[in-house]
Design a protein around this motif. Structure first.
Motif, short mmCIF file in Angstrom:
data_model
loop_
_atom_site.label_atom_id
_atom_site.label_comp_id
_atom_site.label_asym_id
_atom_site.label_seq_id
_atom_site.Cartn_x
_atom_site.Cartn_y
_atom_site.Cartn_z
N VAL A 366 31.67 4.18 9.39
CA VAL A 366 31.98 5.25 8.45
C VAL A 366 33.45 5.22 8.05
N ASP A 367 34.32 5.04 9.04
CA ASP A 367 35.75 4.98 8.74
C ASP A 367 36.07 3.81 7.84
N LEU A 368 35.49 2.66 8.13
CA LEU A 368 35.76 1.45 7.37
C LEU A 368 35.22 1.56 5.95
N ALA A 369 34.06 2.19 5.80
CA ALA A 369 33.47 2.37 4.47
C ALA A 369 34.37 3.23 3.59
N ILE A 370 34.93 4.29 4.15
CA ILE A 370 35.84 5.14 3.38
C ILE A 370 37.13 4.39 3.08
N GLN A 371 37.61 3.58 4.02
CA GLN A 371 38.81 2.78 3.76
C GLN A 371 38.56 1.78 2.63
N TYR A 372 37.35 1.25 2.58
CA TYR A 372 36.99 0.31 1.51
C TYR A 372 37.03 1.01 0.16
N LEU A 373 36.44 2.20 0.09
CA LEU A 373 36.44 2.95 -1.17
C LEU A 373 37.85 3.40 -1.52
N ASN A 374 38.63 3.74 -0.52
CA ASN A 374 40.01 4.15 -0.75
C ASN A 374 40.83 2.99 -1.30
N TRP A 375 40.59 1.79 -0.77
CA TRP A 375 41.24 0.58 -1.28
C TRP A 375 40.83 0.33 -2.73
N MET A 376 39.56 0.52 -3.02
CA MET A 376 39.04 0.28 -4.37
C MET A 376 39.65 1.25 -5.38
N ALA A 377 40.06 2.43 -4.92
CA ALA A 377 40.63 3.43 -5.83
C ALA A 377 42.04 3.08 -6.27
N ASP A 378 42.65 2.07 -5.66
CA ASP A 378 43.97 1.61 -6.09
C ASP A 378 43.86 1.06 -7.52
N PRO A 379 44.70 1.52 -8.45
CA PRO A 379 44.61 1.07 -9.85
C PRO A 379 44.65 -0.45 -10.02
N LYS A 380 45.42 -1.14 -9.15
CA LYS A 380 45.50 -2.60 -9.26
C LYS A 380 44.16 -3.25 -8.91
N MET A 413 30.64 -14.48 -13.63
CA MET A 413 29.79 -13.69 -14.51
C MET A 413 29.70 -12.23 -14.04
N MET A 414 29.95 -11.31 -14.99
CA MET A 414 29.69 -9.89 -14.75
C MET A 414 28.27 -9.61 -15.23
N THR A 415 27.42 -9.16 -14.34
CA THR A 415 26.02 -8.92 -14.72
C THR A 415 25.83 -7.58 -15.42
N VAL A 416 26.91 -6.79 -15.51
CA VAL A 416 26.85 -5.50 -16.19
C VAL A 416 28.25 -5.19 -16.71
N ALA A 417 28.34 -4.40 -17.77
CA ALA A 417 29.63 -4.08 -18.37
C ALA A 417 30.59 -3.47 -17.36
N ASN A 418 31.84 -3.89 -17.45
CA ASN A 418 32.92 -3.38 -16.60
C ASN A 418 32.71 -3.70 -15.12
N ASN A 419 31.74 -4.58 -14.84
CA ASN A 419 31.52 -5.03 -13.46
C ASN A 419 31.24 -3.86 -12.51
N LEU A 420 30.53 -2.84 -13.00
CA LEU A 420 30.39 -1.62 -12.21
C LEU A 420 29.54 -1.78 -10.96
N ASP A 421 28.84 -2.92 -10.81
CA ASP A 421 28.10 -3.13 -9.56
C ASP A 421 29.03 -3.48 -8.40
N TYR A 422 30.24 -3.95 -8.72
CA TYR A 422 31.24 -4.20 -7.69
C TYR A 422 32.31 -3.12 -7.70
N ASP A 423 32.69 -2.68 -8.88
CA ASP A 423 33.65 -1.57 -8.99
C ASP A 423 32.86 -0.27 -9.05
N ILE A 424 32.26 0.12 -7.94
CA ILE A 424 31.30 1.22 -7.92
C ILE A 424 31.94 2.59 -8.09
#
Length: 535
Positions: A366-380, A413-424
């Motif tokens: 759980v902690d790691l999952a939130i850290q992953y999402l927190n990392w993803m929220a970085d604008p870069k 290849m992005m399989t969907v616009a804006n790569n939202l399957d990875y940038d969730i």
């Protein structure tokens, strides 16, 4: 027209039965897994984080667990946190069924997601999801700042955070479009009220500025799956409804048939008047997929119509492109004619949340999952996941990334616009600035950039969305399909009725609607509203 399936905001619980073993399977561990290893760089214990990814079955797509994007994640987040991130594929068309099976077996990825609120609520009721409040407070500072309370609230159930909603960046719903070249030819101004719009449609019929056979002043298609009157009801809905009235009398999108909404009867009468004056598509009731309307627009027969905020500029059906081929002088512009009693032009749009990101209670990360999402929220990180590497996959022009085409094939290849399957976390282009987002969105419509930017501006004027219910409506789930079908029949009958008969017919049909489940649905919305606001 084509994308109304994406607009339904009301929640359905159909086909959400979860195996009775869910609670037992998911209850084997708790959120206390934070003590396994340390956070951030310097971890001494290597861990594996599993993340769901949609398999959209796109021809030529790369290995969804081993490609350009997954390598970026593991080379950056993975090394920083001493983690291997593995992606678990779930067929997009079967995502609910597949996720139900994984959840029931206690095998769902540490980070799973769905667009269906009812699915999430069902998991909460079964005790299958981790409570995220503590982990968010400890590890999610960037994440919570990015989403804000207005988005995070969509993941709260019974006062606890059980889901992290993605953030939707484009909230516009529909627009009304008109042939400006017809207005110019007749010397008419852009209509800004329902009365002006009606008079303009009369002029289009009588003077036929396009000189076409079978002119259709107002193009309209009554599609049974999503019956409604577009934004016309907005002009007749009183502006002074209380929050409870707003929440319980019109819980669905305003373009849907809301039979209990004050003023909806007036909107029906308006459409009936237009039909009897010969101003709308004569085949509106049989054009069940909107294809006839698309053809009429493309062939230059239609003076005005309503559709997705960007509908005419899309590559499919590409009404504007096809129209320009047939009528080079044609010009479509978005207009704002549905003015209400307060002088506003309210427009229903998407809620600010995208998908629901969930962490099963069985997860030890759980902690790691939130850290992953927190990392993803970085604008870069967001910028890279949505666009790739600057100078290779895109070039920055006036602060907006311009794609080079490298992400259309191969391992990029992005399989969907804006790569939202990875940038969730971001459901739409996210550059950290609304103006840049708008510029980036418009850049995705080559040849129509200025038109799209204007359409988005008009589509967001006086924007609002549905009242947020933390509880799904079980009566709506039960009766929704039958009531939707009945609504389509009711609208067809009312629009073509003799004007003198509309009022009586409206009352009798609405009574039938309420007797066949409508009242049960409304009563549950009232109950849910009171329960939600009594705490």
């Amino acid at each position: 027209m084509k994308a109304k399936a994406q607009r339904l905001i009301s929640v359905s619980l159909a086909a959400l039965t979860i195996a009775s073993t869910l609670a037992a399977c998911q209850g084997k561990s708790s959120n206390g897994a934070q003590n396994e290893g340390t956070s951030g760089s310097g971890n001494t214990k290597h861990r594996t984080l599993t993340v769901e990814v949609f398999d959209r079955g796109k021809p030529g797509q790369p290995d969804l667990n081993n490609n350009y994007w997954t390598k970026y994640v593991n080379d950056n987040f993975g090394k920083q946190f001493n983690v291997t991130v593995n992606y678990v594929t779930v067929p997009r068309s079967q995502e609910v069924d597949k996720l139900n099976v994984l959840m029931a077996a206690g095998q769902a990825p540490d980070i799973s997601y769905t667009y269906n609120q009812g699915v999430v609520y069902n998991y909460v009721q079964q005790g299958g999801l981790a409570d995220l409040d503590s982990a968010l407070q400890q590890y999610g500072s960037t994440l919570t700042k990015y989403l804000g309370d207005d988005v995070l609230k969509y993941g709260k159930f019974s006062g606890k955070q059980y889901a992290v909603p993605g953030k939707r960046t484009v909230l516009a719903g529909e627009n009304t479009f008109i042939r400006k070249d017809w207005l110019d030819k007749l010397g008419l101004p852009v209509p800004t009220t329902p009365e002006q719009f009606y008079d303009t449609m009369v002029a289009f019929k009588e003077k036929n500025p396009g000189n076409v056979s079978g002119v259709i002043p107002y193009g309209y298609s009554l599609q049974p799956a999503y019956p409604g009157l577009n934004y016309i009801p907005e002009a007749f809905r009183p502006s002074n409804l209380t929050e409870e009235q707003f929440a319980t009398l019109m819980p669905q999108a305003s373009w849907s048939a809301n039979w209990s909404m004050p003023g909806f009867d007036k909107a029906v009468q308006y459409m009936n008047k237009m039909y009897n004056a010969g101003l709308i598509s004569p085949n509106f009731a049989t054009d069940k997929d909107g294809k006839l309307l698309d053809a009429d627009i493309s062939n230059g027969k239609v003076g005005a119509f309503q559709t997705n905020w960007d509908g005419p500029y899309r590559t499919a059906p590409g009404d504007y492109t096809n129209l320009k081929k047939n009528v080079p002088s044609a010009q479509l512009i978005p207009i704002d004619p549905w003015q209400n009693d307060a002088g506003k032009h309210p427009k229903y749009g998407y809620s600010p949340n995208g998908m629901y990101i969930i962490i099963p209670k069985s997860s030890k990360n759980v902690d790691l999952a939130i850290q992953y999402l927190n990392w993803m929220a970085d604008p870069k990180v967001t910028l890279f996941l949505q666009n790739g590497q600057e100078g290779v996959d895109y070039n920055m022009v006036n602060g907006v990334p311009k794609q080079t085409g490298t992400t259309n094939s191969g391992e990029k290849m992005m399989t969907v616009a804006n790569n939202l399957d990875y940038d969730i976390l971001s459901n739409g282009i996210e550059l950290g600035d609304p103006k840049k987002n708008t510029a980036a969105v418009s850049a995705g419509y080559p040849g129509y950039e200025t038109d799209v930017e204007n359409a988005l501006k008009v589509g967001l004027t006086d924007y609002y969305t549905s009242y947020y219910y933390a509880l799904p409506n079980t009566a709506d789930a039960k009766y929704n399909a039958a009531l939707t079908n009945l609504s389509a029949q009711m609208l067809a009958k009312l629009i073509v009725a003799k004007p003198a008969d509309v009022d009586g017919l409206y009352k009798s049909l609405v009574q039938q609607y309420m007797d066949q489940g409508g009242k049960a649905v409304q009563d549950e919305y009232i109950k849910n509203y009171k329960d939600q606001n009594s705490k």
